[in-house]
Design a protein around this motif. Structure first.
Motif, short mmCIF file in Angstrom:
data_model
loop_
_atom_site.label_atom_id
_atom_site.label_comp_id
_atom_site.label_asym_id
_atom_site.label_seq_id
_atom_site.Cartn_x
_atom_site.Cartn_y
_atom_site.Cartn_z
N ASN A 235 0.83 -1.02 -0.03
CA ASN A 235 0.13 0.07 0.01
C ASN A 235 0.85 1.15 -0.04
O ASN A 235 1.86 1.45 0.87
N GLU A 236 0.70 2.16 -1.01
CA GLU A 236 1.43 3.20 -0.98
C GLU A 236 1.40 4.23 0.14
O GLU A 236 2.49 4.71 0.46
N ASP A 237 0.44 4.23 0.76
CA ASP A 237 0.44 5.20 1.88
C ASP A 237 1.15 4.85 3.11
O ASP A 237 1.70 5.55 3.60
N VAL A 238 1.16 3.38 3.33
CA VAL A 238 2.04 2.90 4.30
C VAL A 238 3.46 2.85 3.87
O VAL A 238 4.25 3.01 4.65
N SER A 239 3.84 2.83 2.54
CA SER A 239 5.15 2.94 2.11
C SER A 239 5.73 4.33 2.40
O SER A 239 6.59 4.58 3.06
N LEU A 240 4.77 5.18 2.11
CA LEU A 240 5.25 6.70 2.40
C LEU A 240 5.64 7.03 3.66
O LEU A 240 6.46 7.31 4.32
#
Length: 408
Positions: A331-336
């Protein structure tokens, strides 16, 4: 000896004693007079007439009986004052050095990103090439609208509502320092029909930022990383924003929200959440690396929800400078959020960045608390946004006058 002869000598002896007594008395009187005159005319010794502050302090020490404890306390006070001054100077020097290093790191990151863009052949807008040679302008924010090849209707609905078009968009950049672009990479088949469709759309509107990235839902983390690295290279701005194309945004309210945090060096702004780590395969938002987050049922660390978030320039430069080693989760929000763990980052939780659609955002606007962004949590965006975003804009929009009268 006869009595006569003794009589001759007696007067002489008597006279001699009288003179001796007289001389003794005279000498004593003369001595007293001389001694008294010296006592009354003795000059005052130099240096004893007045007492200086230093001598007074010494005399005070003597009067206190040369108390060693008092002397030690005074000495400690003097040393403490000296140490405090030195510590303050050192702290100021460290802060200045830290700021200088931060600026140098950002410049290095931008230079590296520029080199990599040139080597990879990533497209650079003509106006950006001109700005590089004539000096870069400072903008308030760069808003990147994440979109896909299949989202043409969504893009058109955004253009018809909260995203200015044509000359108004240029005016927004020049007068308000706000850049807005749809962000998209290229298809797996470079130069195919999907890429040609985007090129034609960009030729008509001129509002795309093309990335050196292969599009795909499972590649959103990589796309987000590439977007920030590319944007910080192209535009020198205070903030870089990522928003989805099915979210309604009030641009002026967003700008006014961000400027309050402009003085902070490393800022991460959004609706902070901590959702569950989903280990079960086949479910939405499944996390293949769930084991890294501990026992089953654990939650993620705090991070901004993916519909809209903003980061300051030095964080965007950090991503650009370290993009090759930043780990990507599903998930991109978790990555950020994971990229900022271990950094001295100020997490700002602002719930106006995640309002609901009407009546929620409408009630808040009527109460004077205009929302920055509105969407439906159940759809992770506005449900059927291509059809409904106009209604949301009408009922929850800040109004065009608010944008052009805003001062950032």
């Amino acid at each position: 000896m006869t009595w006569k002869s003794r009589g001759d000598l007696l007067p002489k002896s008597v006279m001699s004693k009288k003179w001796v007594i007289f001389l003794c008395i005279g000498s004593f009187c003369a001595g007293m007079v001389f001694t008294n005159s010296r006592m009354w005319t003795m000059p005052e010794p130099k240096g004893l007439g007045r007492t200086t502050a230093m001598e007074a302090e010494k005399l005070n020490v003597v009067s206190e009986g040369c108390n060693t404890r008092i002397l030690q306390e005074k000495e400690v006070k003097r040393e403490s004052k000296g140490i405090y001054r030195e510590v303050s100077k050192t702290q100021n020097a460290i802060q200045t050095l830290d700021k200088t290093i931060s600026n140098l790191e950002m410049e290095l990151a931008a230079a590296k990103a520029a080199q990599e863009s040139i080597r990879s052949g990533a497209p650079v807008p003509a106006n950006m090439k001109m700005s590089e040679s004539s000096g870069r302008r400072r903008y308030l924010m760069v808003v990147g609208i994440n979109t896909a090849f299949s989202s043409r209707k969504r893009r058109d609905s955004v253009r018809e509502t909260w995203m200015p078009q044509g000359e108004k968009r240029k005016k927004l950049e020049e007068e308000k320092g706000i850049i807005i672009r749809f962000v998209i990479g290229h298809s797996a088949t470079s130069g195919g029909i999907l890429d040609r469709a985007i090129e034609a759309e960009d030729k008509k509107h001129g509002d795309f930022l093309r990335l050196d990235h292969v599009e795909g839902y499972l590649e959103l983390s990589a796309k987000t990383r590439t977007y920030f690295a590319t944007a910080v290279n192209l535009w020198d701005a205070d903030f870089y924003i990522k928003v989805d194309d099915d979210v309604h945004v009030n641009i002026a309210t967003l700008g006014q929200t961000l400027v309050r945090h402009r003085s902070k060096p490393r800022v991460y702004i959004g609706c902070m959440k901590s959702g569950p780590v989903l280990s079960q395969k086949g479910v939405r938002y499944h996390e293949p690396e769930y084991w890294k987050f501990g026992e089953a049922g654990n939650k993620y660390f705090r991070h901004a929800t993916g519909q809209l978030y903003a980061i300051s320039k030095d964080l965007a430069a950090y991503i650009s400078n370290n993009k090759q080693v930043l780990h990507k989760y599903a998930n991109e929000d978790v990555s950020l959020g994971s990229w900022f763990i271990g950094l001295d980052v100020d997490h700002i939780d602002d719930r106006r960045l995640c309002c609901g659609t009407p009546p929620d955002c409408e009630w808040k606007a009527q109460a004077g608390n205009v929302c920055v962004a509105s969407f439906d949590w159940t759809c992770s965006g506005i449900c059927r946004s291509a059809e409904r975003i106009k209604e949301v804009h009408k009922r929850c929009g800040e109004g065009e006058k608010a944008l052009w009268s805003a001062s950032f």
